[in-house]
Motif scaffolding. Structure first.
Motif, mmCIF file in Angstrom:
data_model
loop_
_atom_site.group_PDB
_atom_site.id
_atom_site.type_symbol
_atom_site.label_atom_id
_atom_site.label_comp_id
_atom_site.label_asym_id
_atom_site.label_seq_id
_atom_site.Cartn_x
_atom_site.Cartn_y
_atom_site.Cartn_z
ATOM 1 N N PHE A 115 32.652 55.795 18.345
ATOM 2 C CA PHE A 115 33.718 56.448 19.103
ATOM 3 C C PHE A 115 34.513 57.414 18.221
ATOM 4 C CE2 PHE A 115 35.874 52.791 17.258
ATOM 5 C CZ PHE A 115 37.159 53.237 16.995
ATOM 6 N N VAL A 116 35.051 58.447 18.849
ATOM 7 C CA VAL A 116 35.833 59.452 18.126
ATOM 8 C C VAL A 116 37.169 58.848 17.709
ATOM 9 C CG1 VAL A 116 36.972 61.691 18.319
ATOM 10 C CG2 VAL A 116 34.699 61.353 19.320
ATOM 11 N N ARG A 117 37.514 59.011 16.459
ATOM 12 C CA ARG A 117 38.705 58.358 15.907
ATOM 13 C C ARG A 117 39.988 59.110 16.274
ATOM 14 N NH1 ARG A 117 34.611 55.515 15.247
ATOM 15 N NH2 ARG A 117 34.475 53.971 13.575
ATOM 16 N N LEU A 120 44.018 66.171 30.379
ATOM 17 C CA LEU A 120 43.054 66.655 29.408
ATOM 18 C C LEU A 120 41.939 65.618 29.337
ATOM 19 C CD1 LEU A 120 42.104 68.560 27.139
ATOM 20 C CD2 LEU A 120 43.557 67.265 25.558
ATOM 21 N N VAL A 121 40.749 66.013 29.761
ATOM 22 C CA VAL A 121 39.602 65.105 29.779
ATOM 23 C C VAL A 121 38.833 65.326 28.485
ATOM 24 C CG1 VAL A 121 37.568 64.367 31.072
ATOM 25 C CG2 VAL A 121 39.556 65.288 32.290
ATOM 26 N N LEU A 122 39.033 64.412 27.563
ATOM 27 C CA LEU A 122 38.548 64.560 26.189
ATOM 28 C C LEU A 122 37.354 63.626 26.012
ATOM 29 C CD1 LEU A 122 39.409 66.148 23.654
ATOM 30 C CD2 LEU A 122 40.921 64.243 23.065
ATOM 31 N N SER A 123 36.153 64.183 26.143
ATOM 32 C CA SER A 123 34.947 63.356 26.222
ATOM 33 C C SER A 123 34.099 63.458 24.961
ATOM 34 C CB SER A 123 34.093 63.777 27.422
ATOM 35 O OG SER A 123 34.830 63.718 28.619
ATOM 36 N N HIS A 124 33.714 62.298 24.450
ATOM 37 C CA HIS A 124 32.685 62.219 23.420
ATOM 38 C C HIS A 124 31.344 62.272 24.149
ATOM 39 C CE1 HIS A 124 30.334 59.427 20.481
ATOM 40 N NE2 HIS A 124 30.001 60.700 20.300
ATOM 41 N N PHE A 125 30.633 63.383 24.021
ATOM 42 C CA PHE A 125 29.342 63.519 24.697
ATOM 43 C C PHE A 125 28.300 62.712 23.927
ATOM 44 C CE2 PHE A 125 25.405 65.399 26.071
ATOM 45 C CZ PHE A 125 25.625 65.635 27.415
ATOM 46 N N LYS A 126 27.598 61.843 24.656
ATOM 47 C CA LYS A 126 26.615 60.959 24.026
ATOM 48 C C LYS A 126 25.684 60.427 25.111
ATOM 49 C CE LYS A 126 30.099 58.284 25.511
ATOM 50 N NZ LYS A 126 31.295 58.876 26.149
ATOM 51 N N GLY A 127 24.713 59.613 24.712
ATOM 52 C CA GLY A 127 23.867 58.967 25.690
ATOM 53 C C GLY A 127 24.606 57.839 26.390
ATOM 54 N N HIS A 128 23.918 57.221 27.357
ATOM 55 C CA HIS A 128 24.520 56.100 28.071
ATOM 56 C C HIS A 128 23.417 55.198 28.605
ATOM 57 C CE1 HIS A 128 26.817 53.835 31.073
ATOM 58 N NE2 HIS A 128 27.862 54.121 30.321
ATOM 59 N N LEU A 177 30.236 67.125 20.907
ATOM 60 C CA LEU A 177 28.853 66.735 20.635
ATOM 61 C C LEU A 177 28.737 66.252 19.200
ATOM 62 C CD1 LEU A 177 28.689 69.581 22.594
ATOM 63 C CD2 LEU A 177 26.363 68.708 22.717
ATOM 64 N N VAL A 178 29.290 65.080 18.963
ATOM 65 C CA VAL A 178 29.308 64.463 17.638
ATOM 66 C C VAL A 178 28.856 63.004 17.798
ATOM 67 C CG1 VAL A 178 31.177 65.958 16.828
ATOM 68 C CG2 VAL A 178 31.741 63.741 17.840
ATOM 69 N N ASN A 179 28.415 62.406 16.680
ATOM 70 C CA ASN A 179 27.962 61.004 16.717
ATOM 71 C C ASN A 179 27.028 60.789 17.909
ATOM 72 O OD1 ASN A 179 29.719 60.690 14.584
ATOM 73 N ND2 ASN A 179 31.294 59.649 15.773
ATOM 74 N N LEU A 180 25.964 61.570 17.951
ATOM 75 C CA LEU A 180 25.096 61.646 19.122
ATOM 76 C C LEU A 180 24.128 60.461 19.184
ATOM 77 C CD1 LEU A 180 24.612 65.489 19.044
ATOM 78 C CD2 LEU A 180 25.478 64.209 21.008
ATOM 79 N N SER A 181 24.668 59.347 19.579
ATOM 80 C CA SER A 181 23.878 58.144 19.824
ATOM 81 C C SER A 181 23.352 58.161 21.253
ATOM 82 C CB SER A 181 24.751 56.905 19.609
ATOM 83 O OG SER A 181 24.099 55.725 20.046
ATOM 84 N N VAL A 182 22.290 57.404 21.515
ATOM 85 C CA VAL A 182 21.822 57.243 22.894
ATOM 86 C C VAL A 182 22.676 56.233 23.647
ATOM 87 C CG1 VAL A 182 19.453 57.865 22.331
ATOM 88 C CG2 VAL A 182 20.132 55.444 22.279
ATOM 89 N N ASP A 183 23.560 55.537 22.918
ATOM 90 C CA ASP A 183 24.416 54.522 23.531
ATOM 91 C C ASP A 183 25.844 55.032 23.673
ATOM 92 O OD1 ASP A 183 22.520 52.502 23.905
ATOM 93 O OD2 ASP A 183 22.718 51.818 21.831
ATOM 94 N N CYS A 184 26.530 54.480 24.673
ATOM 95 C CA CYS A 184 27.912 54.858 24.950
ATOM 96 C C CYS A 184 28.868 54.158 23.991
ATOM 97 C CB CYS A 184 28.238 54.487 26.409
ATOM 98 S SG CYS A 184 29.922 54.899 26.923
ATOM 99 N N ASP A 185 30.092 54.654 23.933
ATOM 100 C CA ASP A 185 31.147 54.003 23.149
ATOM 101 C C ASP A 185 31.565 52.679 23.761
ATOM 102 O OD1 ASP A 185 31.003 56.315 21.666
ATOM 103 O OD2 ASP A 185 32.799 57.211 22.532
#
Length: 294
Positions: A45-47, A129-137, A209-217
């Motif tokens: 997750f984004v710190r 403000l919708v601040l989204s960490h884009f990643k897989g889920h 688009l950081v910490n691009l895991s296939v899993d969600c936070d």
């Protein structure tokens, strides 16, 4: 007309500020900042330090909703405790929107669901403000702005309602009523439209688009990132920004993209974008503007 999506390769706090300034739109009144605060045990997750300058700039309150599954965020007390542990309360006002109650909102033109349940606390805010960490889920294939609007802003009962495509609001029986995949994805698109309608368009979307895991936070045990960081985007269109992120993944030369794409396609994730397009609250056609070139 194509929606504008601004992009930077910078993946730091200064990059976020430059994106926001480039957009040239100010959020009104009492600003909610919806982000993913991270499940206990999650490493991706984004710190808070990363987003602190931007949240301070908009004088925002970090908002979350309780989950509908076992974990450290499915009650308000446990959720707040974890947010303290992750550092959110150190820097920001924090508000669990469904701490006391939720309320029903109608979705007259919904594809699969025709109502949604939001945390009552959202009524205190004028813009978001919708601040989204884009990643897989694991379930949605990927998570970006539309997921943050839908699952992210829904109360615990609302999350159960979306996952079950309108069968139940009971988190304890949810997993007996999990919807067919496309109906779940359509329910997410439907639910996102209700939040857009609630704020009457007073929303700004940032995808990181950081910490691009296939899993969600939301995963306590998550895979490490399979791709290198790509950059960040901002837009007034949640569909366009999610489409732009997906396109950037697909067009990447990063060898790890195959693993990411396999997760998206296994879960039929693009169907969320198709459903959102039918609901007409955004466009999959966009103009990508690289602010690093200016």
């Amino acid at each position: 007309m194509k929606s504008k999506v601004y992009f930077t390769k910078r993946t730091n706090a200064e990059g976020l500020i430059k994106l926001y300034e480039k957009l040239g739109v100010s959020l009104k009144g009492n600003v909610a900042v919806k982000l993913h605060s991270g499940e206990k045990g999650n490493q991706n997750f984004v710190r808070p330090e990363f987003v602190r300058p931007l949240i301070d700039l908009v004088h925002g309150t970090v908002v979350e909703c309780n989950t509908a599954y076992e974990g450290a965020r499915n009650t308000t007390d446990r959720h707040i405790e974890l947010m303290k542990h992750h550092g959110w309360t150190k820097y920001f006002r924090v508000d669990i929107l469904d701490a006391k109650n939720d309320f029903e909102v109608e979705i007259p033109n919904g594809i699969t669901i025709h109502k949604n349940y939001l945390g009552e606390g959202i009524k205190a805010y004028d813009s978001m403000l919708v601040l989204s960490h884009f990643k897989g889920h694991p379930m949605g294939g990927f998570g970006g702005a539309i997921k943050q609007l839908s699952i992210g802003c829904a109360s615990s009962g609302g999350k159960a309602y979306i996952h079950s495509a309108g069968v139940t609001t009971d988190q304890y029986t949810l997993w007996d009523h999990v919807a067919p995949q496309d109906q779940f994805l359509e329910s997410m698109a439907d639910a996102a439209s209700s939040v857009i309608e609630f704020f009457k368009g007073n929303l700004i979307y940032i995808n990181m688009l950081v910490n691009l895991s296939v899993d969600c936070d939301c995963c306590a045990v998550a895979e490490d990132p399979c791709m290198n960081d790509i950059g960040m985007m901002i837009s007034l269109d949640p569909l366009a920004i999610d489409q732009a992120c997906i396109d950037m993944i697909y067009n990447s030369k990063d060898r790890g993209k195959d693993h990411f794409i396999a997760r998206v396609e296994r879960q039929h994730g693009i169907h969320t974008l198709e459903a959102a397009e039918k609901l007409n609250y955004g466009s999959r056609e966009y103009e990508l503007i690289n602010i690093d070139n200016e």
